[in-house]
Design an enzyme around this catalytic site. Structure first.
Site, short mmCIF file in Angstrom:
data_model
loop_
_atom_site.label_atom_id
_atom_site.label_comp_id
_atom_site.label_asym_id
_atom_site.label_seq_id
_atom_site.Cartn_x
_atom_site.Cartn_y
_atom_site.Cartn_z
N ASP A 68 10.64 -5.96 -13.02
CA ASP A 68 11.23 -4.73 -12.50
C ASP A 68 11.00 -4.57 -11.00
O ASP A 68 11.84 -4.03 -10.28
CB ASP A 68 10.66 -3.52 -13.25
CG ASP A 68 11.34 -3.31 -14.60
OD1 ASP A 68 12.39 -3.95 -14.84
OD2 ASP A 68 10.83 -2.51 -15.40
N ARG A 153 -10.59 13.85 -3.38
CA ARG A 153 -10.43 15.23 -2.92
C ARG A 153 -9.03 15.70 -3.28
O ARG A 153 -8.05 14.96 -3.16
CB ARG A 153 -10.65 15.33 -1.41
CG ARG A 153 -11.99 14.77 -0.94
CD ARG A 153 -12.26 15.09 0.51
NE ARG A 153 -12.54 16.51 0.71
CZ ARG A 153 -12.96 17.01 1.86
NH1 ARG A 153 -13.13 16.22 2.91
NH2 ARG A 153 -13.18 18.31 1.99
N SER A 186 5.97 8.55 -13.47
CA SER A 186 6.10 9.92 -13.97
C SER A 186 5.78 10.01 -15.45
O SER A 186 5.14 10.96 -15.91
CB SER A 186 7.53 10.43 -13.70
OG SER A 186 7.71 11.73 -14.22
N GLN A 242 6.48 0.36 -3.65
CA GLN A 242 6.55 -0.85 -2.83
C GLN A 242 6.52 -0.60 -1.33
O GLN A 242 6.10 -1.46 -0.56
CB GLN A 242 7.82 -1.63 -3.19
CG GLN A 242 7.82 -2.14 -4.62
CD GLN A 242 9.10 -2.86 -4.97
OE1 GLN A 242 10.16 -2.62 -4.40
NE2 GLN A 242 9.02 -3.75 -5.94
#
Length: 286
Positions: A68, A153, A186, A242
């Site tokens: 992919d 953080r 996601s 990328q």
């Protein structure tokens, strides 16, 4: 079809053998075959090696041999040329690839006779503004990610949709994804999967604090504006996992539907949901 570009990922197993075989068969059918320079070196056909600009101008289709990641890179690089891409999976998951390495010969006849369809995928454009001036723009097929650097953080990302305030997300960052990218980062961050034939965008927070952990799906006609509200942490914009760009406090990132589309060659009569089942469960009913 009179000309084809071959883009092999030379790091993958079997790639030299498959690339060489495809080059030979396509050439025997009087098709002009062009390769990347490293691909041409790989199979000893240096005279067929061309730059990406030349390949974009002369190839009627580009065949990508890799995973992919290789397909994502080609999608961004060749989107301005409006060329269909055929992915042959030499990687692991292969959501974007149409066929596996061991299926090449079985589907080659369909390719040569034009027995295929073209599926268009929505892309994203991300523009970085600093002091209200545009400083760089990226295109993405999968996603645009704003994420904190190596230190633990929390960062805050003020988010607007169509100029309307949505939320200030405290956490590790934010993902803006296309339907194609909904099966990627996601999904790992808890977002839903969106059918690839829809034209929407999705906002998914990364490791958000408390009650901010829900994705929001919006119209592709909207513009997402994300503003950095953090001046003590390294924050990086990443495109399709990328390309990277270091952000500063106060930078704004505007993400919208791109004018470009990725065109994927489809040789199999397989729905998005069949593909999903194959990749997530191995094709089994559970």
């Amino acid at each position: 079809m009179r000309s084809v570009g071959l883009i092999p990922n030379i790091q993958k197993d079997q790639v030299a053998e498959i690339t060489s075989r495809m080059y030979k068969i396509l050439s025997e059918h009087d098709i002009d075959v062009y390769l990347t320079h490293e691909g041409a070196d790989l199979i000893g056909t240096e005279s067929a090696g061309v730059s990406s600009d030349v390949m974009g101008e002369v190839a009627e289709m580009i065949i990508i041999l890799g995973g992919d990641g290789t397909i994502l890179k080609a999608a961004r690089e060749y989107a301005p040329y409006d060329i269909p891409l055929l992915g042959i999976n030499l990687g692991k998951m292969g959501f974007l690839a149409e066929i596996e390495a061991n299926e090449v010969m079985a589907y080659l006849e369909s390719l040569l006779t034009g027995n295929y369809t073209i599926e268009e995928r929505m892309m994203l454009d991300a523009t970085v503004l600093r002091d209200r001036k545009e400083i760089t723009t990226f295109s993405a097929l999968n996603d645009v990610i704003i994420a904190k650097g190596p230190f633990s953080r929390i960062i805050e990302v003020e988010t607007k949709v169509g100029g309307n305030y949505l939320e200030t997300y405290p956490g590790d960052g934010l993902i803006v994804t296309s339907p194609t990218g909904s099966t990627g980062y996601s999904f790992s961050a808890g977002g839903p999967i969106i059918s690839s034939n829809l034209e929407v965008m999705m906002i998914t927070p990364i490791c958000p604090h408390l009650m901010h952990n829900r994705s929001v799906i919006i119209s592709s006609d909207e513009v997402v504006t994300a503003k950095m509200k953090t001046n003590y942490a390294v924050v990086v914009l990443t495109v399709d996992g990328q390309q990277g760009f270091t952000l500063q406090d106060g930078d704004e990132i505007k993400v919208k539907k791109s004018n470009y589309k990725t065109k994927l060659v489809k040789l199999r009569r397989r729905s998005f949901y069949q593909l999903l089942n194959e990749k997530l469960t191995g094709g089994q009913e559970v």
